[in-house]
Design a protein around this motif. Structure first.
Motif, PDB file in Angstrom:
ATOM      1  N   GLY A 329       1.042  -1.176   0.036  1.00 44.87           N
ATOM      2  CA  GLY A 329       0.203   0.332  -0.058  1.00 44.87           C
ATOM      3  C   GLY A 329       0.678   1.150  -0.136  1.00 44.87           C
ATOM      4  N   LEU A 330       0.622   2.522  -0.201  1.00 45.23           N
ATOM      5  CA  LEU A 330       0.677   3.732  -0.602  1.00 45.23           C
ATOM      6  C   LEU A 330       0.574   4.575   1.082  1.00 45.23           C
ATOM      7  CD1 LEU A 330       0.110   5.407  -4.432  1.00 45.23           C
ATOM      8  CD2 LEU A 330       2.556   3.823  -3.596  1.00 45.23           C
ATOM      9  N   PHE A 331      -0.739   3.908   1.484  1.00 49.04           N
ATOM     10  CA  PHE A 331      -1.247   4.089   2.508  1.00 49.04           C
ATOM     11  C   PHE A 331      -1.270   3.514   3.851  1.00 49.04           C
ATOM     12  CE2 PHE A 331      -1.924   7.580  -0.742  1.00 49.04           C
ATOM     13  CZ  PHE A 331      -2.478   8.939   0.023  1.00 49.04           C
ATOM     14  N   TYR A 332      -1.425   3.617   4.481  1.00 46.73           N
ATOM     15  CA  TYR A 332      -2.105   2.855   6.321  1.00 46.73           C
ATOM     16  C   TYR A 332      -3.084   3.219   5.799  1.00 46.73           C
ATOM     17  CZ  TYR A 332       2.990   2.672   6.991  1.00 46.73           C
ATOM     18  OH  TYR A 332       4.515   2.214   7.110  1.00 46.73           O
ATOM     19  N   PRO A 333      -4.528   1.347   6.333  1.00 47.36           N
ATOM     20  CA  PRO A 333      -5.411   1.884   6.992  1.00 47.36           C
ATOM     21  C   PRO A 333      -6.418   3.630   7.332  1.00 47.36           C
ATOM     22  CG  PRO A 333      -4.687  -0.188   7.250  1.00 47.36           C
ATOM     23  CD  PRO A 333      -3.656   0.201   7.595  1.00 47.36           C
ATOM     24  N   ASN A 334      -5.258   4.085   8.296  1.00 52.98           N
ATOM     25  CA  ASN A 334      -5.379   4.941   8.918  1.00 52.98           C
ATOM     26  C   ASN A 334      -5.802   6.100   8.269  1.00 52.98           C
ATOM     27  OD1 ASN A 334      -2.539   5.240   9.086  1.00 52.98           O
ATOM     28  ND2 ASN A 334      -2.608   5.658  11.160  1.00 52.98           N
ATOM     29  N   LYS A 335      -5.172   5.779   6.700  1.00 53.85           N
ATOM     30  CA  LYS A 335      -4.977   6.991   5.657  1.00 53.85           C
ATOM     31  C   LYS A 335      -3.854   8.335   5.851  1.00 53.85           C
ATOM     32  CE  LYS A 335      -9.230   8.524   6.215  1.00 53.85           C
ATOM     33  NZ  LYS A 335     -10.414   9.898   6.468  1.00 53.85           N
TER      34      LYS A 335
END
Length: 345
Positions: A329-335
């Motif tokens: 991912g480019l982002f973690y789940p917390n955005k």
């Protein structure tokens, strides 16, 4: 995602040097208009669909691959102006060999949202060829195409299928790239379908898997776009990165089956940021930043022709296989960003 490897006794080996200038905290990317990001949701901690769409918009990401008919995501995409590559899932291929089922699928998942949602491609199956369900791909494509034509959307939405580079029987040198016999059985008529309808071939292209599957013959720099010199000479063409070599092997394979004008859309490419030795944030940032810069230039065989590319993926997904698969991912789940890449308009 599947592996692809290149071997050659003459493959030039270079030392593993990190280019400090490429590993900056923030990377400004040109050519964002041809770049999308894949929205996978194999996680139980991901943000709601509307927040995901808002994140795409805030990052100036104008294209999305959506892996299934996700009603929440499709509803959130209304009015967003984000262009969508929507998959027909592999488990529906046999069902969609029935024209009425294909008509229903298009009605429910395309017409019901059009034009509020800007569909760009329909990928009928992902990495099915060659395999046990490969026989169902072309009839499903034909039925989906017929339904798209009936709706008058054939000029707006192109129907294709997404393949992995396992379809290449001979990947090296790039000028001799060809499809394997098993893949060609299914791809020959599919490619003619693409020619007839002006559609591209969708391909998942991962130098990462090529590298980790063959570290004795492939250098890390060649895989990360950071090689300081030419690695492969192939006639008039020179290769300084593995991505170009893979792409041109696919272009050569298309030429060999009489389809020199079929474009390739990279429907997935990326690098994991954790889970192993070369799976680091620096390497993931370097690969994806260089990928986005590089595809604006084309390949040696298709110089100057930008390659539409979808980076895999938007988020780390905790319900994928443990290890590297969870960390693309480019982002973690917390955005929060795993690393920062800007996508200018």
């Amino acid at each position: 995602m599947t592996t692809f490897s290149i071997t050659s006794d003459n493959l030039f080996m270079v030392s593993l040097l990190f280019l400090i200038g490429l590993l900056m905290p923030t990377l400004q990317i040109a050519g964002g208009q041809s770049i999308g990001v894949c929205y996978g949701d194999h996680g139980n901690d991901l943000p709601p669909a509307q927040e995901v769409i808002d994140l795409y918009k805030s990052q100036n990401i104008g294209r999305m691959r959506l892996y299934y008919e996700n009603p929440g995501a499709l509803q959130a995409l209304r009015g967003s102006n984000i262009e969508v590559l929507l998959d027909v899932t592999n488990d529906k291929l046999q069902e969609l060999n029935d024209p009425s089922a294909a008509n229903s699928w298009v009605q429910n998942n395309i017409i019901n949202y059009w034009p509020d949602v800007r569909f760009r491609y329909i990928a009928v199956g992902n990495e099915v060829i060659p395999g046990g369900s490969a026989q169902y791909v072309l009839p499903a494509m034909q039925n989906i195409q017929s339904a798209i034509v009936s709706a008058g959307l054939q000029d707006q939405i192109k129907v294709s299928t997404s393949v992995s580079t396992v379809v290449l029987g001979n990947p090296y040198p790039p000028s001799q790239g060809s499809f394997s016999g098993d893949a060609l059985t299914y791809l020959q008529p599919i490619v003619q379908f693409l020619v007839s309808n002006g559609a591209p071939l969708l391909a998942n292209v991962y130098p990462y898997f090529s590298y980790v599957g063959n570290t004795n013959s492939i250098s890390l720099q060649y895989a990360l776009f950071t090689s300081p010199s030419i690695v492969v000479m192939d006639g008039q063409f020179q290769y300084q990165n593995l991505f170009d070599a893979i792409m041109d092997a696919l272009y050569s394979a298309l030429e060999m089956v009489g389809a020199p004008n079929v474009e390739i859309v990279v429907s997935e490419s990326g690098w994991p940021s954790a889970g192993g030795t070369v799976e680091t944030i620096d390497n993931a940032q370097t690969y994806n930043a260089n990928l986005i810069r590089h595809v604006a230039q084309g390949t040696p065989r298709r110089s100057g022709r930008a390659i539409e590319t979808y980076v895999f993926a938007m988020f780390n997904e905790n319900q994928k296989d443990p290890g590297i698969e969870q960390n693309f991912g480019l982002f973690y789940p917390n955005k929060q960003p795993v690393y920062t890449i800007n996508f200018p308009q």
